[in-house]
Design an enzyme around this catalytic site. Structure first.
Site, PDB file in Angstrom:
ATOM      1  CG  ASP A 167      -2.078   0.954   1.120  1.00  0.00           C
ATOM      2  OD1 ASP A 167      -2.471   1.300  -0.011  1.00  0.00           O
ATOM      3  OD2 ASP A 167      -2.607   1.345   2.171  1.00  0.00           O
ATOM      4  CG  HIS A 250      -5.253   3.431  -3.818  1.00  0.00           C
ATOM      5  ND1 HIS A 250      -3.907   3.731  -3.740  1.00  0.00           N
ATOM      6  CD2 HIS A 250      -5.591   2.890  -2.620  1.00  0.00           C
ATOM      7  CE1 HIS A 250      -3.460   3.391  -2.538  1.00  0.00           C
ATOM      8  NE2 HIS A 250      -4.458   2.879  -1.839  1.00  0.00           N
ATOM      9  CG  HIS A 253      -7.408  -1.977  -4.348  1.00  0.00           C
ATOM     10  ND1 HIS A 253      -8.568  -1.394  -3.864  1.00  0.00           N
ATOM     11  CD2 HIS A 253      -7.162  -3.049  -3.557  1.00  0.00           C
ATOM     12  CE1 HIS A 253      -8.995  -2.094  -2.826  1.00  0.00           C
ATOM     13  NE2 HIS A 253      -8.166  -3.098  -2.620  1.00  0.00           N
ATOM     14  CG  HIS A 267      -6.062  -1.863   0.455  1.00  0.00           C
ATOM     15  ND1 HIS A 267      -7.053  -1.256  -0.272  1.00  0.00           N
ATOM     16  CD2 HIS A 267      -5.074  -0.946   0.579  1.00  0.00           C
ATOM     17  CE1 HIS A 267      -6.682  -0.028  -0.589  1.00  0.00           C
ATOM     18  NE2 HIS A 267      -5.489   0.195  -0.092  1.00  0.00           N
TER      19      HIS A 267
END
Length: 373
Positions: A167, A250, A253, A267
């Site tokens: 992340d 993101h 994702h 995540h």
């Protein structure tokens, strides 16, 4: 557009830091806090929470969904809570934010893992009950205090730390790309130089200390490398993404959550593949791409679609991912060029091919840690 920098009121990190929760609540004048905690918190922290007088406890239900947020909000209201304490992983913390901020209550965040940069931010990522991405919820303030105990972090399964590195890996690339457009960040304004500098420091810290931190946490040891990586995963990444800006990683994702095969991956693991795909979208130097992919292989992050549960994925499947990644309002539109779904599909395919190629060349690759139960 004015520039905005946002941060929590106080950040406390170190061995034994959970012992300061009661002190923080006392400073806030809280006498009836609601504690939202993961089911394993008592096992992790022993009797630490028993010393907090006047507290009401409720156990997190497992998903940061609208239904769970409403349930916890009702418990806070029924018990007359004057503060909220969120203890656990990213979804627990995001649920605590979604309860405390709309009610105007002080919020203390206590992460038990360093898997995301959620603790410091004023953003909650909300999912449907089935685990698919639903929406971001933005709040007008950040947590009042964040308390990070590195002994607790080091005793959690190492896969959490590795996911947090994934992340955090996105922070610099997304802030760097989105800052060129000066579009509004999640802090509510244009990026600041401070945020961009913090984002770069996050990236440099992870590359320098990430492997050493992983190896230490595998032995449940707290070392200077662990302290630095926990701070990078949590504080540096949190400040960098919120005030520096998000980009394609993101959004990719979020698109990947549309495929059920990815739901068993975390995540930060999916974000790591999103970073590689994002670099494929850009015109960054080849050595940057190699540096990122080789680091992921070294520390144990996904570099191929197979690594995130998409062994037999088709182009049609990836088109669903790309369509979801490019919907109106997604952060992929912060990129300094127009992005279309077909570009995202090709970027993911190219990222997958490059990941396979580098894996074949690199000696000493680290495996993705086993799933924590």
């Amino acid at each position: 557009m004015t520039a905005v920098f946002a941060s929590p009121g106080k950040y406390i990190q170190g061995a034994g830091a959970v012992g300061k929760i009661g002190e923080v609540l006392e400073q806030l004048g809280s006498q009836k806090p609601l504690i939202l905690a993961d089911p394993v918190v008592d096992e992790i922290m022993g009797g630490t929470l028993d010393d907090i007088s006047g507290a009401t406890r409720t156990t997190f239900g497992g998903e940061c969904s609208p239904e769970e947020i409403d349930r916890v909000a009702a418990a806070a209201s029924e018990n007359g809570a004057d503060a909220v304490v969120g203890i656990g992983g990213g979804k627990t913390m995001d649920t605590a934010k979604a309860v405390a901020h709309p009610a105007g209550l002080p919020l203390v965040i206590v992460p038990t893992i360093a898997s995301t940069d959620a603790p410091t931010s004023a953003v909650s990522v909300v999912y449907e009950a089935d685990g698919s991405f639903k929406e971001y919820r933005f709040f007008g303030k950040n947590p009042t205090a964040v308390v990070v105990d590195t002994v607790v972090i080091a005793h959690a399964p190492v896969r959490f730390l590795v996911a947090g590195i994934g992340d955090g890996l996105s922070t610099y690339f997304e802030a760097d790309a989105s800052s060129r457009t000066r579009k509004q960040t999640m802090a509510g304004g244009a990026p600041t130089l401070a945020a961009l500098s913090i984002a770069r420091l996050c990236y440099d810290t992870l590359l320098e200390h990430g492997l050493a931190a992983r190896l230490a946490v595998e032995k449940q040891a707290v070392t200077p490398a662990v302290e630095k990586v926990v701070e990078a995963n949590t504080l540096l990444s949190g400040l960098g993404f919120e005030s520096g800006g998000l980009g394609a990683a993101h959004s990719i994702h979020n698109g990947l959550t549309a495929l059920e095969g990815t739901h068993h991956y975390w995540h930060g693991e999916k974000v790591a593949f999103g970073v590689i795909s994002m670099i494929m979208l850009e015109e960054r130097p080849a050595e940057v791409l190699a540096e990122v992919v080789d680091f992921c292989l070294e520390v144990g992050l996904p570099v191929t679609l197979e690594d995130i549960g998409l062994d037999d994925v088709t182009r049609e499947d990836l088109e669903k991912v790309a369509e979801a990644a490019c919907i109106e309002g997604e952060t992929i539109h912060n990129m300094p060029f127009e992005v279309h779904p077909a570009m995202v599909v090709d970027a993911m395919i190219a990222a997958d091919a490059y990941g396979h190629q580098r894996r074949a060349l690199l000696a000493g690759e680290a495996a993705l840690p086993e799933v924590a139960h």
